[in-house]
Design a protein around this motif. Structure first.
Motif: not given
Ligand SMILES: [Zn+2]
Ligand SMILES: [Zn+2]
Ligand SMILES: [Zn+2]
Length: 108
Positions: A25-27, A49-56, A107-108
């Motif tokens: 799910m990491i995008k 703060l936390r950042m969603c790794l799927t949608c930012g 980074n991906r």
């Protein structure tokens, strides 16, 4: 698999990485903002703060009164979030209750 130890800057705790079944799910890994937009909209402050790794999506952490990151996870099913506090580079999975090391945040 080598054991990965994650050190938490906020309390100095050392944790061992746990397995997570959501790594595909990491995008995205780089935050696009450094505010919680939902807190700004309601004129409240956030501790971290936390950042969603799927949608930012970027939202406040679970010690915030608003818990916008957690709300986002519950509403969308996006399980993986990263800390974007300086000197902290770990991710958290809300589904597996697992800390993940910074090697997942390349980074991906
Ligand atoms: Zn997971
Ligand atoms: Zn918030
Ligand atoms: Zn998301």
């Amino acid at each position: 698999m080598p054991e990965i130890i994650i050190k938490l800057a906020f309390n100095g705790m050392k944790l061992t990485e746990k397995p997570c079944t959501h790594l595909d799910m990491i995008k995205m890994v780089e935050p696009a903002t450094d505010v919680c937009a939902d807190c700004v909209a309601s004129d409240t402050k956030w501790p971290a703060l936390r950042m969603c790794l799927t949608c930012g999506y970027t939202g406040c952490c679970d010690t915030s009164i608003n818990k916008h990151a957690k709300t986002h996870a519950e509403e969308t099913g996006h399980a993986l979030f990263r800390s974007i506090v300086p000197d902290e580079s770990w991710a958290w999975c809300y589904e597996d209750h697992a800390f993940l090391g910074s090697h997942h945040l390349k980074n991906r």
